[in-house]
Motif scaffolding. Structure first.
Motif, short mmCIF file in Angstrom:
data_model
loop_
_atom_site.label_atom_id
_atom_site.label_comp_id
_atom_site.label_asym_id
_atom_site.label_seq_id
_atom_site.Cartn_x
_atom_site.Cartn_y
_atom_site.Cartn_z
N ASP A 349 1.32 7.63 14.43
CA ASP A 349 2.77 7.51 14.52
C ASP A 349 3.28 6.54 13.45
N VAL A 350 4.32 6.95 12.77
CA VAL A 350 5.00 6.12 11.76
C VAL A 350 4.01 5.59 10.72
N TYR A 351 2.99 6.40 10.40
CA TYR A 351 1.97 5.98 9.43
C TYR A 351 2.13 6.86 8.20
N GLU A 352 2.97 6.42 7.27
CA GLU A 352 3.38 7.25 6.16
C GLU A 352 2.48 7.05 4.94
N ASP A 353 2.57 7.99 4.02
CA ASP A 353 1.70 7.96 2.85
C ASP A 353 1.86 6.67 2.05
N TRP A 354 3.12 6.21 1.91
CA TRP A 354 3.31 4.99 1.12
C TRP A 354 2.68 3.77 1.80
N MET A 355 2.58 3.81 3.12
CA MET A 355 1.91 2.72 3.83
C MET A 355 0.42 2.72 3.54
N LYS A 356 -0.17 3.91 3.51
CA LYS A 356 -1.60 4.02 3.18
C LYS A 356 -1.86 3.56 1.76
N GLU A 357 -0.93 3.90 0.85
CA GLU A 357 -1.06 3.45 -0.54
C GLU A 357 -0.96 1.93 -0.63
N LEU A 358 -0.04 1.35 0.16
CA LEU A 358 0.11 -0.10 0.18
C LEU A 358 -1.17 -0.76 0.69
N GLU A 359 -1.77 -0.19 1.72
CA GLU A 359 -3.03 -0.73 2.24
C GLU A 359 -4.13 -0.69 1.17
N GLU A 360 -4.17 0.40 0.42
CA GLU A 360 -5.18 0.52 -0.64
C GLU A 360 -4.94 -0.52 -1.73
N GLN A 361 -3.67 -0.77 -2.06
CA GLN A 361 -3.35 -1.80 -3.05
C GLN A 361 -3.84 -3.17 -2.58
N VAL A 362 -3.57 -3.47 -1.31
CA VAL A 362 -3.98 -4.76 -0.76
C VAL A 362 -5.50 -4.88 -0.75
N LYS A 363 -6.16 -3.80 -0.35
CA LYS A 363 -7.61 -3.80 -0.25
C LYS A 363 -8.25 -4.02 -1.63
N GLY A 364 -7.60 -3.48 -2.67
CA GLY A 364 -8.16 -3.57 -4.01
C GLY A 364 -7.94 -4.90 -4.70
N GLU A 365 -7.16 -5.78 -4.09
CA GLU A 365 -6.86 -7.08 -4.74
C GLU A 365 -7.82 -8.17 -4.29
#
Length: 365
Positions: A349-365
């Motif tokens: 629910d309310v888990y949008e593609d841009w949120m997943k992209e944001l998580e990947e950005q955070v994970k990669g830093e």
């Protein structure tokens, strides 16, 4: 003449620099620098947000897992969470809300509370451009998103299961407390249940929310059992909260009244252990994963932070019924409950593609 020429050159260079900065800013705006209003693209500036979670009370494992869900999602988005626990003091809750505004938190999450205590502070937060998402509170302010567990369905599911197991002429004890929005909604379902099954007799009703709710409920249930000492006097207990179900179940089990069954609302690891115990009276509970509640509430807040115009005013979560018959003999926890109850598990629910992209950005830093 020489001096005037230099002046003109400096002025020309300055205008070029200003123009390049302006065009660069316009270019950023064109690529969604303030967040895609249709909810499609995340702003890089979403990382590092300070989020306040203001709670009326923090009791039991349900609250602990709810907080874990909020924290998990906020940190995956690169944010920082601070929890303010009012310990059931509404004046303190209002004070915590004011503090979060004064400290300029980027977003505010609220768990329970009342309009009387919270409305002024919420309006103040909105005036300060701080978005607010509320869980299980009857707040009706434009711009504030409400998250609910589907309390009517939670109550309906457990009450219908009670009748299915025990018949339409059961003698029951109701454990419920007023003053909380989800409880008030569950009471509406209970009243409809009474109209639907007029031969179900309510022998007693009690309940209070304290810092030791389960223990206090146990003591009160022991008194009810003394009032109705014979096997068959009480058919079942309907508990509108898992802390109530825990206390009632312990009292019944210790009294050896194995003919009484308990039907509850909400779930935790501890609750599952009790439901799995064949000697425990607690046989069924309807619930929404508390960790999921926290994650979804955080996602809704980040939609607001991202400027998404499609953020809903209300989001109702779908509950799931879990019974002893659904579970195996080996221990089950909230993390592997989905293996045995298909509808349970991490919600998208309310888990949008841009949120997943944001998580990947955070994970990669």
């Amino acid at each position: 003449m020489k001096i005037r020429g230099r002046k003109s050159s400096f002025i020309a260079i300055a205008w070029v620099l200003l123009l390049s900065v302006f065009l660069g800013a316009c270019g950023q705006g064109a690529t969604g620098g303030t967040g895609d209003q249709s909810g499609g693209e995340a702003e890089n500036g979403l990382q590092g947000k300070r989020i306040a979670l203001i709670m009326q009370l923090n009791i039991g494992t349900f609250s602990a897992q709810y907080i874990d869900g909020v924290r998990d999602q906020v940190e995956k988005f690169g944010g920082e969470l601070q929890v303010f626990n009012a310990e059931e003091d509404l004046a303190r809750m209002a004070s915590h809300l004011d503090s979060a505004i004064t400290q300029q938190f980027d977003g505010i999450l609220i768990d329970h509370g009342t309009p009387e205590a919270l409305d002024p502070g919420i309006r103040k937060a909105l005036e300060a451009n701080i978005p607010v998402v509320v869980f299980d509170a009857a707040i009706d302010i434009e711009g504030v998103t409400l998250v609910e567990q589907g309390d009517l369905l939670l109550a309906e599911q457990t009450l219908e299961k009670l009748v299915e197991d025990n018949g339409t002429d059961a003698n029951i004890v109701k454990i419920w407390v007023a003053g909380f929005a989800p409880m008030e909604r569950r009471q509406v379902a209970y009243e409809e249940f009474q109209e639907k099954y007029p031969d179900v007799t309510e022998l007693a009703a009690f309940g209070s929310a304290t810092s030791n709710t389960a223990l206090d409920t146990q003591s009160q249930m022991e008194a009810i059992l003394r009032q109705y000492p014979n096997k068959g006097d009480i058919t079942a207990v309907w508990a509108a909260w898992d802390e109530f179900a825990k206390g009632a179940s312990r009292a019944i089990q210790q009294a050896g009244r194995d003919e009484i069954k308990v039907y509850g609302i909400d779930l935790s690891d501890e609750d599952l252990q009790m439901i799995q115990d064949p000697n425990n009276p607690w046989v069924a509970s309807a619930a929404v994963d508390p960790s999921d509640i926290g994650r979804i509430q955080a996602r809704l807040l980040y939609k607001k932070l991202n400027g998404d115009s499609d953020t809903p005013d209300r989001h109702i979560l779908k509950p799931v019924m879990v019974t002893r018959d659904d579970l195996p003999e080996e221990p089950v926890t909230m993390s592997n409950l989905q293996e045995h109850v298909e509808e349970w598990g991490q919600s998208d629910d309310v888990y949008e593609d841009w949120m997943k992209e944001l998580e990947e950005q955070v994970k990669g830093e």
